[in-house]
Design an enzyme around this catalytic site. Sequence first.
Site, PDB file in Angstrom:
ATOM      1  N   GLU A   1     -16.812   8.130  10.395  1.00 55.87           N
ATOM      2  CA  GLU A   1     -17.126   7.044  10.555  1.00 55.87           C
ATOM      3  C   GLU A   1     -15.898   5.819  10.140  1.00 55.87           C
ATOM      4  OE1 GLU A   1     -19.609   5.764   6.923  1.00 55.87           O
ATOM      5  OE2 GLU A   1     -19.202   7.990   6.328  1.00 55.87           O
TER       6      GLU A   1
ATOM      7  N   ASP B   1       0.806  -1.374   0.028  1.00 57.73           N
ATOM      8  CA  ASP B   1       0.190   0.053   0.047  1.00 57.73           C
ATOM      9  C   ASP B   1       0.843   1.214  -0.060  1.00 57.73           C
ATOM     10  OD1 ASP B   1      -2.399  -1.109  -0.147  1.00 57.73           O
ATOM     11  OD2 ASP B   1      -2.882  -0.798   1.855  1.00 57.73           O
TER      12      ASP B   1
ATOM     13  N   CYS C   1      37.912   7.253  12.383  1.00 54.68           N
ATOM     14  CA  CYS C   1      36.828   7.795  13.087  1.00 54.68           C
ATOM     15  C   CYS C   1      36.605   8.995  12.603  1.00 54.68           C
ATOM     16  CB  CYS C   1      37.428   8.178  14.633  1.00 54.68           C
ATOM     17  SG  CYS C   1      35.971   9.110  15.529  1.00 54.68           S
TER      18      CYS C   1
HETATM   19  S1  IVH Z   1     -17.412   6.295   1.506  1.00 54.25           S
HETATM   20  C1  IVH Z   1     -15.926   7.922  -2.680  1.00 54.25           C
HETATM   21  N1  IVH Z   1     -17.189   5.237   3.750  1.00 54.25           N
HETATM   22  O1  IVH Z   1     -13.221   2.367   1.119  1.00 54.25           O
HETATM   23  C2  IVH Z   1     -16.152   6.789  -2.267  1.00 54.25           C
HETATM   24  N2  IVH Z   1     -16.255   4.251   2.090  1.00 54.25           N
HETATM   25  O2  IVH Z   1     -11.154   3.598  -0.393  1.00 54.25           O
HETATM   26  C3  IVH Z   1     -17.030   6.925  -0.949  1.00 54.25           C
HETATM   27  N3  IVH Z   1     -15.120   1.857   2.697  1.00 54.25           N
HETATM   28  O3  IVH Z   1     -14.903   2.442  -2.044  1.00 54.25           O
HETATM   29  C4  IVH Z   1     -17.012   5.682  -0.167  1.00 54.25           C
HETATM   30  N4  IVH Z   1     -15.619   2.029   4.636  1.00 54.25           N
HETATM   31  O4  IVH Z   1     -15.280   0.377  -0.360  1.00 54.25           O
HETATM   32  C5  IVH Z   1     -16.936   5.013   2.747  1.00 54.25           C
HETATM   33  N5  IVH Z   1     -17.398   4.074   6.113  1.00 54.25           N
HETATM   34  C6  IVH Z   1     -16.921   4.189   4.550  1.00 54.25           C
HETATM   35  C7  IVH Z   1     -16.185   3.206   4.442  1.00 54.25           C
HETATM   36  C8  IVH Z   1     -15.739   3.203   2.868  1.00 54.25           C
HETATM   37  C9  IVH Z   1     -14.981   1.493   3.786  1.00 54.25           C
HETATM   38  C10 IVH Z   1     -14.214   1.554   1.521  1.00 54.25           C
HETATM   39  C11 IVH Z   1     -15.169   1.756   0.239  1.00 54.25           C
HETATM   40  C12 IVH Z   1     -14.623   2.632  -0.633  1.00 54.25           C
HETATM   41  C13 IVH Z   1     -13.251   2.550  -0.157  1.00 54.25           C
HETATM   42  C14 IVH Z   1     -12.521   3.592  -0.715  1.00 54.25           C
END
Ligand code: IVH
Length: 693
Positions: free
Chosen positions: A114, A38, A430
């Site tokens: 969230e 990542d 050194c």
């Molecule tokens: S909102 C613009 N809320 O993370 C995308 N995504 O890295 C709006 N994901 O595609 C997505 N938890 O699969 C949102 N609480 C959350 C999430 C979440 C996991 C994932 C989702 C998204 C990806 C993006």
Amino acid sequence: MTKQDAQQRIEKLKKVISHHRYLYHVLDRQEISPEALDSLKHELYQLEQQYPEFITIDSPTQRVAGKPLGGFKKVEHAIPMLSIEDIFSEKELRDWENYLEKLFPNQTFEYFCEPKIDGFAISLIYKNGVFITGSTRGDGKIGEEVTQNLRTIESIPLRLRNPKYEIRNTKQILNNKFKILNSFEFRASNFEFPPAELEVRGEVYMEKKDFEDFNKKLGGKYANPRNLAAGSIRQLNPKIAASRPLKFLAYDLITNLGQKKHSEEHQILKELGFKTDLGKVCNNISGIVYYWQEIAKKRNALLYQIDGTVVSVNDNALFERLGVIGKSPRGIRAFKFSPEQATTKVLDIKVQVGRTGTLTPVAVLEPVGVGGVTVSRATLHNEDEIKRLGIKIGDTVIVGRAGDVIPDIIKVLPELRTGKEMVFVMPRVCPVCGSKVVRKPGEARHMCTNTGCFAIQRENFYHFVSRPAFDIKGLGPKIIDRLIDEGLVSSPADLFKLEEGDIMPLERFAEKSAGNLVESIQNSKNKVTLSRFIFALGIHHVGEETALDLAQYFRDINKLKIASKEGLKQIPDIGNVVAKNIYSWFRLKKNQKLVDDLVEVGVRIAEVELPRTRGSSTSAIYGKTFVVTGSLESMSRQEAHDKIRMLGGHPISAVSKKTDYLVVGTEPGSKLEKAKKLGIKIMGEGEFLELLY
Ligand code: IVH
């Protein structure tokens, strides 16, 4: 980095990333951790943002997820399923807000936070309240239709719940009464039910416990719950999905039912029968940081895996106006937990010379966040470790934190080399004083052969003024370096000869602070005890405890000066090696001179410590190990340590299983939590004072 370098780097990163993806997804093999992969992807993404002309269609950043499988029907998402840009620190969060404020200067921003669920993204379409189509994200525009598989997941409602007429709970069923809806629920139920069409997005996941049990049955085929969830949804046979304990958490209501905020969407989703979790409205950045920290604390206890939090601008109209850049909306960020591993570059390898003359190679790194802190240096320990890692200057490396604390280089990624990397060799002389460096047979470390080495002297200075030694307030390493560089001091005894006028000409030194420094140095002359004096000399292997033993045994520095090896060995806890060290230290002319000079400049050894065994075994402190944390009202930490020592106890700095007591002052640090976990006896200052007196 020049444009050409960036292009080359992008090409290399793409190759390496796709290699590891292939290993992982096709061959089920893993050579580097998902976090390290990542980290490489993140670097590629950032470089591509900087040089969009180098983005190619085959870049891993352009693949939101896997392409639709041949066997599934393709579904076009009316509104694309986008991705979110990652951030890892409060600074990046503040930068984001500044960026938003620049775009909309007259707005105040409210946010909704969230958890970021580590699952598999899904879109659900309901027509007239009934679940009709479910699809994967696919490439964001076109996904795979996996309705049959999703129908097997009980947390996905097959029919939407009607917020107006549902019975609220068992008690109400018993009373056969409908609960009065609160003001929001009225709002949620304001829309026409059932809506003609409704789209909900969320994450299919598997709870951690279920994953462990289930993966065992599959022979440990999957690396994490997310992959198992994804693998289950993308099965052509729905019986397979049905047999797996999958769940669904909703995070997005796409259809407009009159909601104005993202927080309202979560409430409506709940009303309609979807599970949402731990969402919170935050009014400012500090609130978001607090939320993120609280979720990080809950992380392990949560039933499902998360890798951070998602922060969105809560006002939906504003979110829309902020728009999309690349594949990610401007109004949303994934505020992730710092990975336990990350990749970075070795800018240089420097050699530090310690107080004992040991040369330690240290990698200077491009700063990177690992396990919650920014890491910019990592020790390479010694020549053998450098050989083992095969590390060169300019290499890309994976950094972790050994024992969760000390930055550690885990692995070098030679595939990313450009050919410009440089081999590092331990210096023969050194780096500070130019004397010969030797590696003793049978040892891994290199040593400077000059005991008068400049660096050794420097370290000796730091040690001399440190709190358990002369405790000279206001004289930190930076000032010492300047004093040495200016040639104002070459031995700790010189400190006591310093005048205000010597110090004032130094850059950025005001008259007042120069005066304060001289005063603080002079004060230290009269309050040093014999044990502190001995400790301050910096004799190898003579720590605070041994210094106290020596002080109590000899009572006089002149007696210690002439002690024989045999004499030294009479002291309990002093063995052959330490006795030899002490004896040899006092045989060197320059060391004898240091002691004499100190006495000559007026250092008065203040008091002779009480015997350690005062109260002996009857003292509750005798033989026990103490850690003091936070600040105490009645004494400094150093004084507390001294008192513990006087009564035969052992003050140490880190809490471990061996600690007997933790003394807690105000604003204690993480040591308190650790002590609680280990079940160590914790006492307040009052209880501690009772033990002392
Ligand atoms: S909102 C613009 N809320 O993370 C995308 N995504 O890295 C709006 N994901 O595609 C997505 N938890 O699969 C949102 N609480 C959350 C999430 C979440 C996991 C994932 C989702 C998204 C990806 C993006």
